[in-house]
Design an enzyme around this catalytic site. Structure first.
Site, mmCIF file in Angstrom:
data_model
loop_
_atom_site.group_PDB
_atom_site.id
_atom_site.type_symbol
_atom_site.label_atom_id
_atom_site.label_comp_id
_atom_site.label_asym_id
_atom_site.label_seq_id
_atom_site.Cartn_x
_atom_site.Cartn_y
_atom_site.Cartn_z
ATOM 1 N N ARG A 57 -32.083 -21.990 -15.085
ATOM 2 C CA ARG A 57 -32.139 -22.784 -13.849
ATOM 3 C C ARG A 57 -32.052 -24.258 -14.209
ATOM 4 O O ARG A 57 -32.089 -24.629 -15.378
ATOM 5 C CB ARG A 57 -33.359 -22.446 -12.978
ATOM 6 C CG ARG A 57 -34.627 -22.059 -13.626
ATOM 7 C CD ARG A 57 -35.383 -23.150 -14.340
ATOM 8 N NE ARG A 57 -35.479 -24.370 -13.559
ATOM 9 C CZ ARG A 57 -35.576 -25.579 -14.065
ATOM 10 N NH1 ARG A 57 -35.609 -25.754 -15.384
ATOM 11 N NH2 ARG A 57 -35.655 -26.648 -13.318
ATOM 12 N N GLN A 205 -42.033 -24.627 -11.290
ATOM 13 C CA GLN A 205 -41.264 -25.198 -12.409
ATOM 14 C C GLN A 205 -41.988 -26.401 -13.022
ATOM 15 O O GLN A 205 -41.835 -26.687 -14.210
ATOM 16 C CB GLN A 205 -39.867 -25.639 -11.938
ATOM 17 C CG GLN A 205 -38.938 -24.503 -11.580
ATOM 18 C CD GLN A 205 -38.989 -24.145 -10.112
ATOM 19 O OE1 GLN A 205 -40.023 -24.284 -9.460
ATOM 20 N NE2 GLN A 205 -37.890 -23.658 -9.572
ATOM 21 N N ASP A 246 -29.653 -31.802 -7.689
ATOM 22 C CA ASP A 246 -28.743 -30.653 -7.696
ATOM 23 C C ASP A 246 -27.377 -31.008 -7.126
ATOM 24 O O ASP A 246 -26.372 -30.395 -7.458
ATOM 25 C CB ASP A 246 -29.360 -29.490 -6.920
ATOM 26 C CG ASP A 246 -30.435 -28.841 -7.768
ATOM 27 O OD1 ASP A 246 -31.552 -29.380 -7.813
ATOM 28 O OD2 ASP A 246 -30.129 -27.835 -8.437
ATOM 29 N N ASN A 256 -32.465 -32.145 -4.073
ATOM 30 C CA ASN A 256 -33.236 -31.753 -5.261
ATOM 31 C C ASN A 256 -34.310 -30.769 -4.807
ATOM 32 O O ASN A 256 -34.455 -30.485 -3.606
ATOM 33 C CB ASN A 256 -33.830 -32.981 -5.955
ATOM 34 C CG ASN A 256 -34.406 -32.648 -7.326
ATOM 35 O OD1 ASN A 256 -33.734 -32.001 -8.138
ATOM 36 N ND2 ASN A 256 -35.636 -33.041 -7.597
#
Ligand code: MRU
Length: 364
Positions: A57, A205, A246, A256
């Protein structure tokens, strides 16, 4: 103060996305921080699945995995002719390129490998070109991260306490990271640096990955609940926010990890500068603004359940966007491999793309 040389040594063995023994190997990020486990991906289905379930990821890392995934697809199909190989490439580009919809690095990388490979004049030549292009993407991303780090460290030379979000580090790229690339570059330059890492619900994350890689590097990191970030920003303890992206639209709006927008609003109120760090592969000049960025919706069970127990009633309605969009007005600057852009983003971004396509990783 951190010891950067030692920090580098501690990462020599880490293969976030790597081509090893003529196959695609990824670090399975779903197992962190408990276990450092690797997966060899040997089919298009496995590549798509690993990207979808976030075993790999982070926008540049899924771009890299997707690029090597095109070679995996050729190896799996073992095409008998150039026409067959081109069909395999077209199918793999469609499937891998759409495994997740928000990070533009993924379709960008598979398109690039497909275009380079299609020039091949034999099946072997097509495979060789596909692998060479994937290697080139990996090399460029490493250089882009290093350049982002240099520009970010110069920009933030006097700001030592950094809040980030999600993971935009070594685990999210093929190099030292984007937002965390700035942190590593500051440490390497001898600046004191410490990081606040919001846990990043629901898949954690920040808590699982950012805290893991920073601790492995010897960089002080403090994990906090996402909902505590506004108070922390208001307290004066944080000197800058630096996040990854992103997709960055033509007007500078930034998609993001969900929660980023809230940090930007809180940072603006607290007078804390808010930076985005990203390689050029994350910019999407074809998307005019954030309203046109597709936001991935993820499975409701990511919210309803955690660590094998219910965290909400079974079947309750859930809204689970993986990303949000921070409007460009809230962005102090975007740290790119070719420098920091700020102010009027539309012309600055247009100018970035007028330059040579080979500029990734260059220092201006
Ligand atoms: O859902 P994820 O973990 O892939 O989301 C990752 C992020 O939002 C990162 O901040 C972004 O991809 C930048 S990585 C350099």
């Amino acid at each position: 103060m951190t010891r950067p040389a030692a920090a580098e040594e501690r990462f020599e063995d880490l293969q976030v996305v790597a081509w090893v023994d003529d196959r695609l190997r990824i670090l399975d990020q779903t197992a962190l921080p408990d276990e450092e486990r690797y997966l060899d991906l040997t089919s298009t289905d496995e590549v798509v699945d690993a990207i979808r379930r976030l075993a790999v990821r982070g926008a540049p890392a899924i771009g890299g995995a997707g690029a090597y995934g095109m070679v995996v697809a050729l190896d799996e199909a073992a095409p008998g002719s150039v026409a067959d190989a081109r069909r395999v490439l077209a199918d793999a580009a469609a499937r891998i390129g759409s495994a997740r919809p928000t990070a533009v690095n993924l379709p960008w990388a598979v398109r690039r490998v497909r275009a380079a490979a299609e020039e091949g004049t034999s099946v072997d030549d097509i495979r060789r070109r596909a692998l060479a292009e994937a290697d080139a993407i990996a090399t460029e991303d490493r250089a882009a991260c290093a350049a982002i780090g240099r520009h970010g460290a110069a920009e933030l030379a006097d700001r030592h306490r950094i809040l980030t979000h999600c993971n935009a580090g070594r685990l999210a790229t093929l190099g030292i990271g984007t937002a965390l690339g700035v942190v590593y570059a500051k440490a390497a330059a001898g600046h004191p640096v410490e990081v606040y890492a919001p846990e990043t619900r629901p898949l954690l994350q920040g808590a699982r990955l950012t805290a893991w890689e920073l601790r492995r590097s010897g960089i002080p990191v403090t994990v906090l609940p996402d909902s505590a970030a506004a108070m922390l920003l208001g307290s004066g303890r944080v000197e800058a926010v630096v996040v990854g992206a992103d997709r960055i639209a033509a007007n500078g709006d930034v998609a993001n990890k969900v929660g980023t927008f809230a940090h930007a609003v809180a940072a603006a109120r607290a007078g804390v500068p808010f930076y985005v760090a990203a390689p050029l592969s994350t910019f999407d000049p074809d998307t005019p603004d954030g309203d046109h960025i597709e936001i991935e919706q993820r499975h409701p069970d990511e919210i309803r359940r955690c660590a094998d127990r219910a965290t909400a009633p079974a079947g309750v309605d859930v809204w689970n966007p993986a990303f949000d969009v921070t409007p460009h007005e809230l962005v102090t600057g975007i740290i790119t491999p070719v420098g920091v852009i700020r102010g009027d983003y539309s012309p600055a971004i247009a100018h970035l793309f007028e330059r040579s396509a080979t500029m990734e990783g260059e220092t201006p």
